[in-house]
Scaffold this motif. Sequence first.
Motif, PDB file in Angstrom:
ATOM      1  N   PHE A  15       6.100  -3.675  14.055  1.00 34.85           N
ATOM      2  CA  PHE A  15       7.056  -4.713  14.466  1.00 34.85           C
ATOM      3  C   PHE A  15       6.505  -5.534  15.627  1.00 34.85           C
ATOM      4  N   LEU A  16       5.984  -4.845  16.664  1.00 35.72           N
ATOM      5  CA  LEU A  16       5.452  -5.557  17.835  1.00 35.72           C
ATOM      6  C   LEU A  16       4.210  -6.362  17.471  1.00 35.72           C
ATOM      7  N   TRP A  17       3.406  -5.821  16.586  1.00 30.81           N
ATOM      8  CA  TRP A  17       2.203  -6.521  16.135  1.00 30.81           C
ATOM      9  C   TRP A  17       2.582  -7.805  15.398  1.00 30.81           C
ATOM     10  N   HIS A  18       3.582  -7.689  14.520  1.00 30.05           N
ATOM     11  CA  HIS A  18       4.044  -8.863  13.774  1.00 30.05           C
ATOM     12  C   HIS A  18       4.648  -9.904  14.723  1.00 30.05           C
ATOM     13  N   ARG A  19       5.364  -9.408  15.742  1.00 31.86           N
ATOM     14  CA  ARG A  19       6.068 -10.337  16.637  1.00 31.86           C
ATOM     15  C   ARG A  19       5.119 -11.017  17.618  1.00 31.86           C
ATOM     16  N   THR A  20       4.124 -10.266  18.146  1.00 28.40           N
ATOM     17  CA  THR A  20       3.244 -10.814  19.176  1.00 28.40           C
ATOM     18  C   THR A  20       1.898 -11.280  18.637  1.00 28.40           C
ATOM     19  N   GLU A  77      -8.005   1.300  10.534  1.00 27.64           N
ATOM     20  CA  GLU A  77      -6.601   0.987  10.761  1.00 27.64           C
ATOM     21  C   GLU A  77      -6.079   0.050   9.678  1.00 27.64           C
ATOM     22  N   ALA A  78      -4.775  -0.043   9.601  1.00 33.19           N
ATOM     23  CA  ALA A  78      -4.145  -0.950   8.644  1.00 33.19           C
ATOM     24  C   ALA A  78      -4.571  -2.386   8.932  1.00 33.19           C
ATOM     25  N   PRO A  79      -4.865  -3.151   7.899  1.00 36.93           N
ATOM     26  CA  PRO A  79      -5.355  -4.517   8.135  1.00 36.93           C
ATOM     27  C   PRO A  79      -4.286  -5.496   8.596  1.00 36.93           C
ATOM     28  N   THR A  80      -3.019  -5.218   8.283  1.00 35.58           N
ATOM     29  CA  THR A  80      -1.943  -6.140   8.635  1.00 35.58           C
ATOM     30  C   THR A  80      -0.708  -5.358   9.086  1.00 35.58           C
ATOM     31  N   PRO A  81       0.220  -6.011   9.795  1.00 35.77           N
ATOM     32  CA  PRO A  81       1.459  -5.325  10.161  1.00 35.77           C
ATOM     33  C   PRO A  81       2.234  -4.837   8.943  1.00 35.77           C
ATOM     34  N   ALA A  82       2.210  -5.611   7.857  1.00 33.35           N
ATOM     35  CA  ALA A  82       2.938  -5.205   6.651  1.00 33.35           C
ATOM     36  C   ALA A  82       2.352  -3.915   6.071  1.00 33.35           C
ATOM     37  N   ALA A  83       1.025  -3.819   6.058  1.00 27.37           N
ATOM     38  CA  ALA A  83       0.380  -2.607   5.561  1.00 27.37           C
ATOM     39  C   ALA A  83       0.719  -1.420   6.460  1.00 27.37           C
ATOM     40  N   GLU A  84       0.711  -1.639   7.766  1.00 25.63           N
ATOM     41  CA  GLU A  84       1.085  -0.597   8.718  1.00 25.63           C
ATOM     42  C   GLU A  84       2.507  -0.121   8.463  1.00 25.63           C
ATOM     43  N   LEU A  85       3.392  -1.063   8.185  1.00 20.74           N
ATOM     44  CA  LEU A  85       4.788  -0.734   7.906  1.00 20.74           C
ATOM     45  C   LEU A  85       4.903   0.155   6.674  1.00 20.74           C
ATOM     46  N   ARG A  86       4.170  -0.192   5.617  1.00 18.33           N
ATOM     47  CA  ARG A  86       4.241   0.586   4.377  1.00 18.33           C
ATOM     48  C   ARG A  86       3.650   1.985   4.570  1.00 18.33           C
ATOM     49  N   ILE A  87       2.505   2.058   5.233  1.00 14.73           N
ATOM     50  CA  ILE A  87       1.838   3.351   5.422  1.00 14.73           C
ATOM     51  C   ILE A  87       2.689   4.284   6.275  1.00 14.73           C
ATOM     52  N   LEU A 108       0.442  13.470   2.233  1.00 13.56           N
ATOM     53  CA  LEU A 108      -0.145  12.885   1.018  1.00 13.56           C
ATOM     54  C   LEU A 108       0.428  11.497   0.742  1.00 13.56           C
ATOM     55  N   ALA A 109       1.720  11.343   1.017  1.00 10.52           N
ATOM     56  CA  ALA A 109       2.340  10.029   0.826  1.00 10.52           C
ATOM     57  C   ALA A 109       1.665   8.991   1.718  1.00 10.52           C
ATOM     58  N   HIS A 110       1.420   9.366   2.991  1.00 11.89           N
ATOM     59  CA  HIS A 110       0.693   8.464   3.889  1.00 11.89           C
ATOM     60  C   HIS A 110      -0.672   8.105   3.306  1.00 11.89           C
ATOM     61  N   ALA A 111      -1.396   9.136   2.845  1.00 10.71           N
ATOM     62  CA  ALA A 111      -2.763   8.933   2.373  1.00 10.71           C
ATOM     63  C   ALA A 111      -2.814   8.046   1.142  1.00 10.71           C
ATOM     64  N   VAL A 112      -1.921   8.287   0.199  1.00 12.39           N
ATOM     65  CA  VAL A 112      -1.920   7.508  -1.045  1.00 12.39           C
ATOM     66  C   VAL A 112      -1.591   6.042  -0.774  1.00 12.39           C
ATOM     67  N   VAL A 113      -0.569   5.797   0.059  1.00 12.01           N
ATOM     68  CA  VAL A 113      -0.190   4.421   0.371  1.00 12.01           C
ATOM     69  C   VAL A 113      -1.284   3.748   1.200  1.00 12.01           C
ATOM     70  N   ALA A 114      -1.934   4.512   2.083  1.00 10.99           N
ATOM     71  CA  ALA A 114      -3.028   3.942   2.879  1.00 10.99           C
ATOM     72  C   ALA A 114      -4.158   3.461   1.973  1.00 10.99           C
ATOM     73  N   ARG A 115      -4.533   4.271   0.996  1.00 10.42           N
ATOM     74  CA  ARG A 115      -5.606   3.865   0.076  1.00 10.42           C
ATOM     75  C   ARG A 115      -5.212   2.634  -0.718  1.00 10.42           C
ATOM     76  N   ARG A 116      -3.964   2.549  -1.103  1.00 10.64           N
ATOM     77  CA  ARG A 116      -3.509   1.378  -1.869  1.00 10.64           C
ATOM     78  C   ARG A 116      -3.504   0.113  -1.016  1.00 10.64           C
ATOM     79  N   ASN A 117      -3.519   0.296   0.305  1.00 14.25           N
ATOM     80  CA  ASN A 117      -3.552  -0.857   1.212  1.00 14.25           C
ATOM     81  C   ASN A 117      -4.936  -1.068   1.815  1.00 14.25           C
ATOM     82  N   GLY A 118      -5.947  -0.510   1.174  1.00 15.19           N
ATOM     83  CA  GLY A 118      -7.320  -0.766   1.582  1.00 15.19           C
ATOM     84  C   GLY A 118      -7.826   0.044   2.751  1.00 15.19           C
ATOM     85  N   VAL A 119      -7.123   1.105   3.129  1.00 14.63           N
ATOM     86  CA  VAL A 119      -7.559   1.960   4.229  1.00 14.63           C
ATOM     87  C   VAL A 119      -8.169   3.227   3.644  1.00 14.63           C
TER      88      VAL A 119
END
Length: 379
Positions: free
Chosen positions: A174-179, A99-109, A69-80
């Motif tokens: 992390f790899l997405w943000h770096r590359t 999928e998460a729109p940005t590396p930061a959103a992926e990190l939070r989810i 549920l934590a994943h789902a709630v944070v995903a919705r708050r990040n537009g997923v």
Amino acid sequence: MNETLSLGRIAGVRVGLHWSVLVIVVLVALMLARGRFPYAHPGHSLLAYWALALLTAVVFMASLLAHELAHAVVARRNGVQVEGITLWMLGGAARLRSEAPTPAAELRIAGVGPLTSAVAGGLFTGLALALRAVHASGLVVEAVAWLAAINFVLAVFNALPAAPLDGGRLLRAFLWHRTGDRLRATRGATAAGRGLGWFMVVTGCGAVLFAGSLSGLWAALIGWFLIATATAEARQAQLRSVLDDVTVGRVMTADPVAVPSATTVEQFLAEVPFGRYRHSAFPVLAPDGTVAGLITVRLVDKAPPQGRAATTVGDLMRPLPQVPTAAPGDPVVDLLPRLESSRDRRALVLDGGHLVGIVSAADVSRALSWLTTASGTRS
């Protein structure tokens, strides 16, 4: 993983159980009632051990649900968009439509899952200490302490940097943000997932063969699941790279033949397969012309021969809320997971509520084959 039993909605997210969740409940209860509880606190009745073990197993599943549920709630708050959560034998799975729109959103989810399990572990630890301080039953304290320990284990295990674990998502972020390359990041995370999976399979089988520990079978099973899921995720990422700019409208069958819901099965079958109805699935229209659902060969087959004259297509159809839908401009890659997990492997394409097309998993596969061939020719 399709649900067997729906639990309704929690925090606005659809939650269901797969039948295999009974396996983990029984295994946990058996381990506690026949092992840990009698060993740590002998002298209680068998009924007491089993009742507390079953309750502990249910609370454990609730902990897994809180994690998802934590994943789902944070995903919705990040537009997923979140399709739902299903608990099954090896834990839980939050089904995300994109999928998460940005590396930061992926990190939070991803990060909120292990954090939730760690917080749950801390809460159970505090409760165990409080119960011990008031001299509660040692057996109850033991159950709460086990819940604390297992949640800490879940937090640590899920934080391992290997897909499809949450740590693998963190590694990908992390790899997405770096590359700046999502596909390359996914390949790195899934390679780590397969590596961890093979390590667990080898060590688990070794524990069974050389130490006689049956618990190694569980480790091997989880390892095999990691290998299969990581491999599927890598393929999905490759698919996304090919279909990245393809919309549903480009692969759908436009203006599909539809069946009025009042049509009897007898009338319908009279034109199958050489008349108007030449396919294996059809949209169903309500009397007012709106889309009501989907009818397939398998659904029609449920009507007994003697009742076909009195049974209508509307009686047998899959209602629209149970059928995947999409708009012509939606990305195919976002629709594909819902198509593959649906019962009929069909989706209806609606534009402003009006039926404009139908798309199947085979349509997407055909488009993928041509695009892959064309890409290979260009290279």
